[in-house]
Design a protein around this motif. Structure first.
Motif, short mmCIF file in Angstrom:
data_model
loop_
_atom_site.label_atom_id
_atom_site.label_comp_id
_atom_site.label_asym_id
_atom_site.label_seq_id
_atom_site.Cartn_x
_atom_site.Cartn_y
_atom_site.Cartn_z
N ARG A 162 1.78 2.61 13.44
CA ARG A 162 2.86 3.50 13.00
C ARG A 162 3.76 2.80 11.99
NH1 ARG A 162 2.98 4.81 18.55
NH2 ARG A 162 4.76 3.42 18.86
N TRP A 163 4.02 1.51 12.21
CA TRP A 163 4.88 0.77 11.29
C TRP A 163 4.25 0.66 9.92
CZ3 TRP A 163 4.39 -3.64 8.37
CH2 TRP A 163 5.57 -4.12 7.78
N VAL A 164 2.96 0.31 9.89
CA VAL A 164 2.27 0.15 8.61
C VAL A 164 2.21 1.47 7.86
CG1 VAL A 164 0.06 -0.39 7.52
CG2 VAL A 164 0.92 -1.84 9.36
N ILE A 165 1.87 2.56 8.57
CA ILE A 165 1.79 3.88 7.92
C ILE A 165 3.15 4.29 7.37
CG2 ILE A 165 1.41 6.34 8.35
CD1 ILE A 165 -0.79 5.51 10.33
N GLY A 166 4.20 4.02 8.13
CA GLY A 166 5.54 4.33 7.64
C GLY A 166 5.94 3.45 6.47
N ALA A 167 5.55 2.17 6.52
CA ALA A 167 5.93 1.23 5.45
C ALA A 167 5.29 1.58 4.12
CB ALA A 167 5.55 -0.20 5.85
N VAL A 168 4.07 2.11 4.15
CA VAL A 168 3.38 2.42 2.89
C VAL A 168 3.68 3.83 2.39
CG1 VAL A 168 1.53 0.81 3.42
CG2 VAL A 168 1.25 3.22 4.00
N GLY A 169 4.34 4.65 3.21
CA GLY A 169 4.74 5.97 2.74
C GLY A 169 3.96 7.13 3.31
N GLY A 170 3.32 6.98 4.46
CA GLY A 170 2.64 8.10 5.10
C GLY A 170 1.14 7.96 5.13
N PRO A 171 0.48 8.86 5.88
CA PRO A 171 -0.99 8.77 6.07
C PRO A 171 -1.79 8.86 4.78
CG PRO A 171 0.00 10.26 7.68
CD PRO A 171 1.07 9.94 6.69
N ALA A 172 -1.37 9.73 3.83
CA ALA A 172 -2.14 9.88 2.58
C ALA A 172 -2.19 8.57 1.81
CB ALA A 172 -1.54 11.00 1.73
N ARG A 173 -1.04 7.94 1.69
CA ARG A 173 -0.99 6.65 1.00
C ARG A 173 -1.71 5.57 1.80
NH1 ARG A 173 4.32 4.89 -1.98
NH2 ARG A 173 4.25 6.29 -3.75
N PHE A 174 -1.57 5.60 3.10
CA PHE A 174 -2.21 4.59 3.93
C PHE A 174 -3.73 4.62 3.75
CE2 PHE A 174 -4.36 3.43 7.91
CZ PHE A 174 -3.95 2.12 8.04
N ARG A 175 -4.32 5.80 3.69
CA ARG A 175 -5.77 5.89 3.51
C ARG A 175 -6.20 5.26 2.19
NH1 ARG A 175 -5.04 11.02 5.94
NH2 ARG A 175 -4.84 12.01 3.89
N ILE A 176 -5.44 5.53 1.14
CA ILE A 176 -5.78 4.97 -0.17
C ILE A 176 -5.67 3.44 -0.14
CG2 ILE A 176 -5.05 4.82 -2.57
CD1 ILE A 176 -4.07 7.75 -2.23
N ILE A 177 -4.55 2.94 0.37
CA ILE A 177 -4.31 1.50 0.41
C ILE A 177 -5.35 0.81 1.28
CG2 ILE A 177 -2.72 -0.27 1.26
CD1 ILE A 177 -0.43 1.54 0.28
N ALA A 178 -5.68 1.42 2.44
CA ALA A 178 -6.65 0.80 3.34
C ALA A 178 -8.03 0.70 2.70
CB ALA A 178 -6.74 1.60 4.64
N VAL A 179 -8.44 1.73 1.99
CA VAL A 179 -9.77 1.71 1.35
C VAL A 179 -9.81 0.67 0.24
CG1 VAL A 179 -11.41 3.04 -0.02
CG2 VAL A 179 -10.32 4.09 1.96
N LEU A 180 -8.78 0.65 -0.61
CA LEU A 180 -8.75 -0.33 -1.70
C LEU A 180 -8.66 -1.76 -1.16
CD1 LEU A 180 -6.41 1.47 -4.27
CD2 LEU A 180 -8.90 1.53 -4.10
N ALA A 181 -7.89 -1.95 -0.09
CA ALA A 181 -7.82 -3.27 0.54
C ALA A 181 -9.18 -3.66 1.12
CB ALA A 181 -6.75 -3.28 1.63
N GLY A 182 -9.90 -2.66 1.65
CA GLY A 182 -11.22 -2.94 2.20
C GLY A 182 -12.20 -3.44 1.16
N VAL A 183 -12.10 -2.93 -0.07
CA VAL A 183 -12.97 -3.40 -1.15
C VAL A 183 -12.70 -4.88 -1.43
CG1 VAL A 183 -13.55 -3.14 -3.59
CG2 VAL A 183 -13.15 -1.11 -2.18
#
Length: 514
Positions: free
Chosen positions: A15-36
């Motif tokens: 919950r903290w990470v999702i809130g810190a990055v600006g919500g679920p939509a942003r979290f999905r993008i950041i998580a995928v790019l970080a995964g690469v």
């Protein structure tokens, strides 16, 4: 009960990470790019982690061990230039997914290698495929997130690099001890296949120039965000202008169809300061139609961009050497068995993770406070601090004494990257992001290619007193701290050109977005 506490802690952290990055939509993008980035870094970290097993299994020297990483970086440096052109002209998400499929095949071939030559050839193919990550991720990040928060966002994405190296060093090393070094390669191939599926299903293609950015959850669109507000890059963009949400597909929830290209704190802060653009560098033609040669000549005329390229190459040069020989140094300098290396390596990795997450935040905070050169100053201070703290850590033979110094040094080394990466996007026209990043990646990969061989050669040259001695590696690391200090000086000198180059990029984009 302990299981329940762990689940609760994980849920709170999520919950903290999702809130810190600006919500679920942003979290999905950041998580995928970080995964690469994590996948590519895990591969390079694994080579360092299984170094003792590779040396014993294939009978190779330190120089040959360094060559395994060097050829991968060298082939990536050659392949990244055409990839940069593609990143500015085709759908980047498809390009990224296709490259990871080929990466998986190359990794499987490496795991099946029965000779040093076969393994070397697989690393050559692996590097050519991994070249896609730099230009495509840079271009996607620029279009997904506004300039004022890119350093902070870059911190979250670059954390994937830190986590990937940690995964390679810890999981890869333990798999090599329990099974074989081949098992470590096969596990990475499985993660690559999973990541390809996630990219194809979860990562949308953003429109060029910032239209369709996913704004933070709960934030209302403010049309008066400073210079450029209300300007949309949707008219007359050239090739690829139809990409992203809204091109044949309905916009995803949480997407902002009218986000301005550069209307945020960075560029708003330029107003009222009398900062004029470099009129000789203002683009008066469509950069999408520029050839690779023309684009290269243009971006290398941007003084700040050149400084940032040099700083990035030097930083990754040192990091590549550290990544390739760090585990071997810990083993020989402190007498740690392979299993005992896990604890110190994990703590140092956590320091690096803390650094990469904080470096961008600090720089963005200082910019909001009016320090326009923060994305240059913060990395300069970080590199200087890295060099200072590495010295006592390298000189002592006590693990307990060295660990705090390594912790701070690793954190500062990682903290430099998010502001540097964000600053490069600030000073280059959005239609040149892919090609500009390909040039930077070419030089960075060249530095990474040279680093392991250079570190290995110097370690062999300076080493003495038996095969278990750390003397060669110790002297090598101490010598290589010099370029980090030079990096700090270069960045401090280059901070004066940053505001003007940002103003030039803004002026160059304005005719294209009105």
């Amino acid at each position: 009960m302990p299981g329940g506490l762990v689940r609760a802690a994980v849920a709170w952290a999520a919950r903290w990470v999702i809130g810190a990055v600006g919500g679920p939509a942003r979290f999905r993008i950041i998580a995928v790019l970080a995964g690469v980035l994590a996948l590519d870094a895990a591969d390079k970290g694994t080579v360092g982690a299984v170094a003792p097993e590779l040396k014993e299994s294939l009978g190779i020297s330190n120089t040959e061990l360094g060559s395994l990483t060097a050829v991968s970086s060298a082939s990536a440096a050659l392949a990244v230039i055409p990839v940069g052109v593609l990143a500015d002209r085709v759908r980047r998400v498809r390009l990224l997914a296709a490259s990871i499929v080929l990466w998986v095949l190359a990794m499987l071939a490496g795991g099946l290698a029965d000779s040093y030559q076969w393994l070397l050839l697989s690393r050559l193919a692996l590097g050519a495929v991994s070249a896609t990550a730099g230009p495509t991720l840079s271009s996607l990040i620029g279009d997904f997130f506004p300039p004022g928060e890119r350093a902070r966002v870059y911190g979250f994405i670059l954390s994937g690099e830190m986590l990937g190296v940690g995964f390679g060093l810890l999981v890869g090393g333990n798999l090599a001890n329990l099974l074989s070094w081949r098992a470590a390669f096969f596990v990475l191939a499985v993660f690559g296949m999973l990541l390809t599926i996630v990219i194809a299903r979860k990562l949308p293609e953003p429109a060029r120039g910032g239209q369709g950015r996913p704004r933070p959850a709960g934030q209302r669109l403010d049309s008066g965000q400073g210079p450029g507000s209300g300007e949309g890059p949707g008219s007359g963009e050239g090739p690829g202008s139809g990409e992203g949400p809204g091109s044949g597909e309905g916009p995803a929830a949480g997407w902002d169809e009218t986000a301005p290209s550069r209307g945020d704190a960075v560029h708003f802060a330029l107003r009222g300061r009398g900062i004029e653009p470099d009129f000789a560098l203002i683009l008066r033609r469509d950069p999408a139609r520029m050839s690779m040669w023309e684009a290269a000549l243009y971006v290398l005329r941007i003084r700040t961009n050149v400084v940032l390229i040099i700083a990035s190459a030097v930083g990754y040069f040192f990091f590549a050497g550290l990544r390739s020989f760090g585990v071997l140094f810990l083993d020989r300098q402190y007498g740690l068995a392979a299993a005992a290396v896990t604890g110190p390596a994990l703590l140092v990795g956590l320091g690096a993770l803390a650094g990469v997450l904080s470096g961008g935040r600090v720089a963005d905070h200082l910019i909001r406070r009016g320090r326009l050169d923060a994305r240059m100053t913060v990395p300069a201070v970080a590199y200087l601090t890295t060099a200072v703290f590495f010295v006592p850590a390298l000189l002592t033979t006590s693990t307990a004494t060295a660990l705090p110094f390594f912790l701070v040094a690793a954190g500062c080394l990682a903290a430099a990257n998010p502001p540097l990466d964000a600053a490069r996007l600030d000073v280059v026209h959005f239609r040149l992001w892919g090609r500009a990043e390909s040039i930077r990646t070419f030089l960075r990969m060249g530095a990474e290619a040279v680093a392991p061989v250079t570190f290995g050669f110097l370690a062999d040259l300076l080493g003495s007193d038996g095969p278990r001695s750390a003397q060669g590696l110790q002297y090598t690391f101490l010598i290589m701290l010099g370029p980090l200090v030079a990096n700090a000086v270069i960045l401090l000198h280059g901070r004066h050109s940053y505001p003007r180059d940002v103003a030039t990029a803004t002026a160059s984009e304005r005719p294209r977005v009105r």
